[in-house]
Write an enzyme that holds these catalytic residues in place. Structure first.
Site, PDB file in Angstrom:
ATOM      1  N   HIS A  65      75.055 -22.091  40.126  1.00  0.00           N
ATOM      2  CA  HIS A  65      74.169 -21.944  38.972  1.00  0.00           C
ATOM      3  C   HIS A  65      73.464 -23.277  38.788  1.00  0.00           C
ATOM      4  O   HIS A  65      74.110 -24.303  38.601  1.00  0.00           O
ATOM      5  CB  HIS A  65      74.966 -21.591  37.714  1.00  0.00           C
ATOM      6  CG  HIS A  65      74.083 -21.369  36.529  1.00  0.00           C
ATOM      7  ND1 HIS A  65      73.722 -20.122  36.097  1.00  0.00           N
ATOM      8  CD2 HIS A  65      73.465 -22.241  35.702  1.00  0.00           C
ATOM      9  CE1 HIS A  65      72.930 -20.238  35.043  1.00  0.00           C
ATOM     10  NE2 HIS A  65      72.751 -21.520  34.783  1.00  0.00           N
ATOM     11  N   CYS A  66      72.165 -23.259  38.890  1.00  0.00           N
ATOM     12  CA  CYS A  66      71.433 -24.518  38.851  1.00  0.00           C
ATOM     13  C   CYS A  66      70.827 -24.749  37.467  1.00  0.00           C
ATOM     14  O   CYS A  66      69.944 -23.998  37.054  1.00  0.00           O
ATOM     15  CB  CYS A  66      70.321 -24.501  39.892  1.00  0.00           C
ATOM     16  SG  CYS A  66      69.428 -26.053  39.989  1.00  0.00           S
ATOM     17  N   PRO A  67      71.271 -25.757  36.742  1.00  0.00           N
ATOM     18  CA  PRO A  67      70.677 -26.000  35.427  1.00  0.00           C
ATOM     19  C   PRO A  67      69.236 -26.478  35.511  1.00  0.00           C
ATOM     20  O   PRO A  67      68.458 -26.263  34.583  1.00  0.00           O
ATOM     21  CB  PRO A  67      71.578 -27.084  34.822  1.00  0.00           C
ATOM     22  CG  PRO A  67      72.320 -27.670  35.960  1.00  0.00           C
ATOM     23  CD  PRO A  67      72.350 -26.677  37.057  1.00  0.00           C
ATOM     24  N   CYS A 126      73.680 -27.892  40.438  1.00  0.00           N
ATOM     25  CA  CYS A 126      73.007 -28.271  41.691  1.00  0.00           C
ATOM     26  C   CYS A 126      73.652 -29.436  42.358  1.00  0.00           C
ATOM     27  O   CYS A 126      73.753 -29.520  43.555  1.00  0.00           O
ATOM     28  CB  CYS A 126      71.591 -28.722  41.395  1.00  0.00           C
ATOM     29  SG  CYS A 126      70.429 -27.425  41.584  1.00  0.00           S
TER      30      CYS A 126
END
Lengths: 144, 468
Positions: free
Chosen positions: B190-192, B410
């Protein structure tokens, strides 16, 4: 032109007895493939060979959708170069095959499964997880 | 009869052909409210825009910051550096920068707004069928039914885990993202920075984004250095050149700090693409040889770098499985995961076994997540029953259901790089939230069938204990 009935009309004659779920077969990896094992609940309704043929055809169609080859790579590269705007104008190969699959399932339902009191649900409506087969109670006498 | 087309209209069945909304029902009357689309009742933590065409995670993370930085830096470059460079060098410079910039922005938006490969949750009948199969395979009342299924993929044993939230055995390479509360196929992380999960459907956009961003930042960095060097020629000195063009200083700083992390990330993901791995698998070490058997290798690789790259980046584009814009049948109340009546007998058999396993994994997860500055809380079952005794089993079964450390942002691999500065903030913010929820949930009354609607109405608040 074919008449369209809703099954609600037929509910007086046919009610849902149960549902069978054909699960995915992951032995070849993550490609979309369903198990061809014949479920015991269907033994009374349909022949094993007919069922296996349907599932195998579905598997072949999904394999065609996910096939890796020159054509799919070309589509991918072209899409990348046009920053994926090309998909605003044309459908992906996968979507085209999904339409084919929907048509095949509808055809199978009409010709083979509905007369036997069964109904196949397109796996795409179940997130490509299962092939759902609804078994209707065989109360209607004039269906065959 | 053979000439008829059958449309199944059954209140218990969701997901009837989306192309035929209620108007085809012979006895349908136009209800006072418009037919609802499926995205309006989507159970995951996502937000939808443009009537379901655009999907983002509910927590958009730092996407505005990412976009802002890119636009700001590129804007400064085009306005302040390009005129000088065009005059002294060539007009190709803004052209190349423009193309790269477009690529970066388009791919960023694609990554953020595309469904990453979310798996729709199992419908009640399907979930019941699976649990029946699980129950049948267990023997005796004291042995817990297995929550994992082992299958052979290309001769390799792979364990499929049962997802309590989605009520199904997760397909291989699928993982449940706790931030978005969805199972995502070929889950990477899950990439912020893009405010979305990266999974099967948007991995190629993500990869193109970081690669083009590395090129863009390197290009801008190089051009700015060239600009300053040219300006400082003619006896004026570098410092004066900096003073004449302060915007260049800003660009230099931004590019200098981002280049390391972006280039590193691109390199890491190039390695992943070439070996057909996901960040999730790489971090967990799913296929590394030290885990045991000699034949433990990645079963999904095609054993050729070129083929792996082609498959991952240029493979067929899978369709979205969640049918956001389809219409709900008017007489259906969406009940995907609300039936925990099936879960109750299932859960009660597992207390003792799961407790010990859960405690061990809890400790492991705490150690691991503090090491990598985990930004995510572990996957939690949305609809698990919450009694005093079953809360512990819920936690432990949660842990066994997602028995590995939570997926990271990430920069999981580059946990100590400057880019990480936003992650701890998110992590601590995130950590405080579930602890509050857990304490809220503890005094809840004993579970009973009749209470299930009550517990589930605010499903996102179902208690779970934070591991961070």
């Amino acid at each position: 032109m074919a008449e369209t009935h809703s099954l609600q009309d037929l509910r007086q004659q046919a009610a849902i007895a149960s549902k069978v779920f054909i699960q995915r077969d992951y032995t070849s990896g993550t490609i979309c493939k369903f198990q061809t094992k014949f479920p015991t609940e269907l033994e009374a309704r349909i022949e094993k060979q007919q069922f296996e043929e349907t599932i195998q055809t579905l598997n072949n169609l999904y394999a065609e959708a996910e096939k890796l080859g020159g054509k799919s790579y070309l589509e991918g590269c072209l899409a990348c170069l046009t920053a994926y705007t090309i998909f605003l104008c044309m459908e992906t190969h996968y979507e085209k095959v999904l339409k084919k699959i929907a048509k095949y399932i509808q055809e199978q339902n009409e010709k083979v499964y509905a007369p036997l009191g069964l109904l196949l649900t397109d796996p795409i409506e179940r997130g490509l997880r299962v092939v759902e087969i609804t078994i209707f109670e065989d109360r209607s006498i004039g269906s065959r | 009869m053979k000439n008829c087309e059958y449309q199944q209209i059954d209140p218990r069945t969701l997901g009837t052909p989306a192309s035929t909304p209620s108007s085809t029902l012979p006895c349908a009357k136009k209800s006072s409210h418009r037919p609802r689309r499926k995205w309006e009742v989507f159970p995951g933590r996502n937000r939808f825009y443009c009537d379901g065409r655009i999907i983002v995670a509910r927590q958009c993370g730092v996407l505005p910051l990412t976009l802002g930085l890119i636009l700001f830096t590129s804007g400064l470059f085009f306005v302040f550096d390009c005129p000088f460079l065009v005059a002294h060098l060539t007009v190709c410079i803004p052209v190349i920068a423009g193309v790269l910039f477009l690529f970066v922005v388009i791919n960023l938006l694609q990554t953020s707004f595309t469904d990453p490969g979310i798996l729709p949750r199992a419908l009640p009948e399907e979930a019941a069928d699976i649990e029946r199969q699980i129950d049948n395979s267990g023997s005796g009342t004291y042995r817990p039914p297995p929550r994992t299924k082992e299958i052979l993929i290309n001769g390799q044993v792979v364990k499929l885990k049962y997802c309590f939230t989605c009520k199904m055995f997760r397909p291989p390479r699928t993982s449940h993202c706790s931030l978005c509360d969805n199972c995502v196929e070929r889950f990477d992380h899950h990439c912020p920075w893009v405010g979305n999960c990266v999974g099967k459907r948007n991995y190629r956009f993500f990869y193109t984004f970081i690669v083009s961003l590395s090129f863009l930042t390197s290009f801008i960095f190089g051009c700015v250095i060239t600009h300053l060097t040219l300006r400082s020629q003619g006896g004026r000195g570098f410092i004066q050149a900096l003073q004449e063009s302060p915007a260049s200083v800003v660009e230099l700083v931004v590019c200098f700090f981002s280049i390391w992390s972006i280039l590193g990330l691109s390199g890491f993901h190039t390695y992943l693409v070439a070996s057909n791995l996901t960040t999730n698998e790489d971090i967990k070490g799913s296929w590394s040889s030290k885990r045991g058997a000699e034949d433990s290798g990645n079963p999904y690789t095609y054993n050729s770098i070129f083929t792996n790259c082609c498959v991952v980046l240029c493979g067929p584009m899978a369709p979205s499985l969640i049918d956001r814009r389809g219409f709900l049948p008017p007489d259906v109340i969406p009940q995907t995961v609300n039936s925990d009546t099936d879960l109750h007998p299932f859960m009660s058999k597992n207390d003792t076994n799961m407790c010990t396993q859960g405690t061990k994994e809890l400790l492991e997860s705490v150690a691991h997540s503090s090491l990598i500055r985990g930004t995510c809380t572990p996957a939690a079952p949305k609809t698990a029953p919450v009694t005093q005794e079953s809360l512990l089993s819920t936690v432990s079964s949660t842990l066994s259901a997602s028995s590995r450390p939570p997926p990271t942002g990430c920069s999981g691999r580059q946990a100590r790089r400057p880019m990480d500065k936003s992650c701890p903030q998110r992590g601590s913010k995130r950590a405080s939230l579930p602890t509050h929820k857990a304490s809220f949930r503890l005094p809840s009354p004993p579970y009973s069938f009749s209470q299930s609607p009550l517990i589930l109405s605010d499903a996102p608040d179902i208690g779970f204990i934070s591991l961070t």
